[in-house]
Motif scaffolding. Structure first.
Motif, short mmCIF file in Angstrom:
data_model
loop_
_atom_site.label_atom_id
_atom_site.label_comp_id
_atom_site.label_asym_id
_atom_site.label_seq_id
_atom_site.Cartn_x
_atom_site.Cartn_y
_atom_site.Cartn_z
N LEU A 71 32.30 1.97 -1.64
CA LEU A 71 33.06 1.10 -0.75
C LEU A 71 32.50 -0.33 -0.76
O LEU A 71 33.26 -1.30 -0.66
CB LEU A 71 33.09 1.66 0.67
CG LEU A 71 33.96 2.91 0.85
CD1 LEU A 71 33.80 3.49 2.24
CD2 LEU A 71 35.41 2.62 0.54
N ARG A 84 34.75 -3.45 -1.89
CA ARG A 84 34.90 -4.62 -1.02
C ARG A 84 34.53 -5.90 -1.78
O ARG A 84 35.22 -6.91 -1.69
CB ARG A 84 34.04 -4.47 0.23
CG ARG A 84 34.28 -5.61 1.20
CD ARG A 84 33.53 -5.36 2.50
NE ARG A 84 33.65 -6.51 3.37
CZ ARG A 84 34.61 -6.68 4.27
NH1 ARG A 84 35.53 -5.77 4.45
NH2 ARG A 84 34.64 -7.77 5.02
N VAL A 117 39.57 -3.37 -1.45
CA VAL A 117 39.84 -2.58 -0.24
C VAL A 117 41.16 -2.94 0.43
O VAL A 117 41.71 -2.15 1.19
CB VAL A 117 38.69 -2.67 0.79
CG1 VAL A 117 37.45 -2.02 0.27
CG2 VAL A 117 38.44 -4.09 1.21
N THR A 150 40.44 -0.78 7.43
CA THR A 150 39.64 -0.59 6.22
C THR A 150 38.66 -1.74 6.04
O THR A 150 37.50 -1.52 5.69
CB THR A 150 40.56 -0.46 4.99
OG1 THR A 150 41.41 0.67 5.18
CG2 THR A 150 39.76 -0.26 3.72
N THR A 165 34.55 -1.30 6.04
CA THR A 165 33.81 -1.55 4.81
C THR A 165 32.90 -2.77 4.90
O THR A 165 32.33 -3.18 3.89
CB THR A 165 34.76 -1.68 3.61
OG1 THR A 165 35.67 -2.76 3.85
CG2 THR A 165 35.51 -0.38 3.35
#
Length: 177
Positions: free
Chosen positions: A46, A50, A55, A77, A81
């Motif tokens: 993640l 990002r 993302v 999200t 993240t």
């Protein structure tokens, strides 16, 4: 843990599909290790997604909640993240066994307590139903509510159940019943 450590600051509680130390205690060591490894891997993936700006694309896929409006899912999200969010989530998951030890024997007396259990969790996780009933029994004023047809995100899928629980706890606190 907070309620046990600071009872003067807790008038009532609503727990929404809360994990129980009983479930963790019944988890075989190899599954617990796999969970820890997955948490760490997920944080790395993640973080990379990002940094690459990916993302924003999947939105509700990453939040695992398809019922959210796309813009809200993307915002959720992005929040989940952020580096500090990923660090906190990973640390919390990895520290579960320490929390479990501290939770052993904790009772909540007579504070109003509603434990909301997701119907999907009750049906699919071995021991979840008994563990949720035990959580509700932590208070002499506790009760269990099952959100039938809901996954872990009861607050998103069936918010009225959570709202009703909060209102009932507030009412019990105000009236002293």
């Amino acid at each position: 843990l907070f309620a046990a450590a600071h009872p003067e600051d807790v008038a009532g509680m609503v727990l929404v599909d809360t994990r129980s130390e009983k479930i963790d205690a019944a988890t075989p060591p190899d599954e617990a290790e796999a969970f820890a490894a997955t948490l760490k891997r997920q944080a790395v993936l993640l973080t990379l997604a990002r940094k690459l700006g990916l993302v924003r694309l999947p939105g509700s896929i990453l939040t695992d909640e398809p019922r959210l409006p796309p813009g809200f899912a993307t915002e959720m999200t992005l929040l989940q993240t952020q580096p500090q969010s990923l660090q906190a989530t990973t640390a919390e998951g990895l520290a579960r066994s320490a929390d479990d030890t501290a939770l052993t024997g904790v009772l909540l007396g007579e504070i109003p307590l509603v434990v909301i259990a997701a119907g999907d969790s009750m049906a699919s996780i071995p021991g979840w139903a008994a563990a949720q009933a035990e959580l509700a029994a932590l208070s002499r004023e506790g009760r269990l509510v099952v959100a039938e047809g809901s996954s872990h995100a009861v607050q998103i899928e069936q918010p009225e159940i959570v709202i009703d629980a909060v209102l009932s706890v507030l009412d019990a606190v105000r009236t002293g019943e």
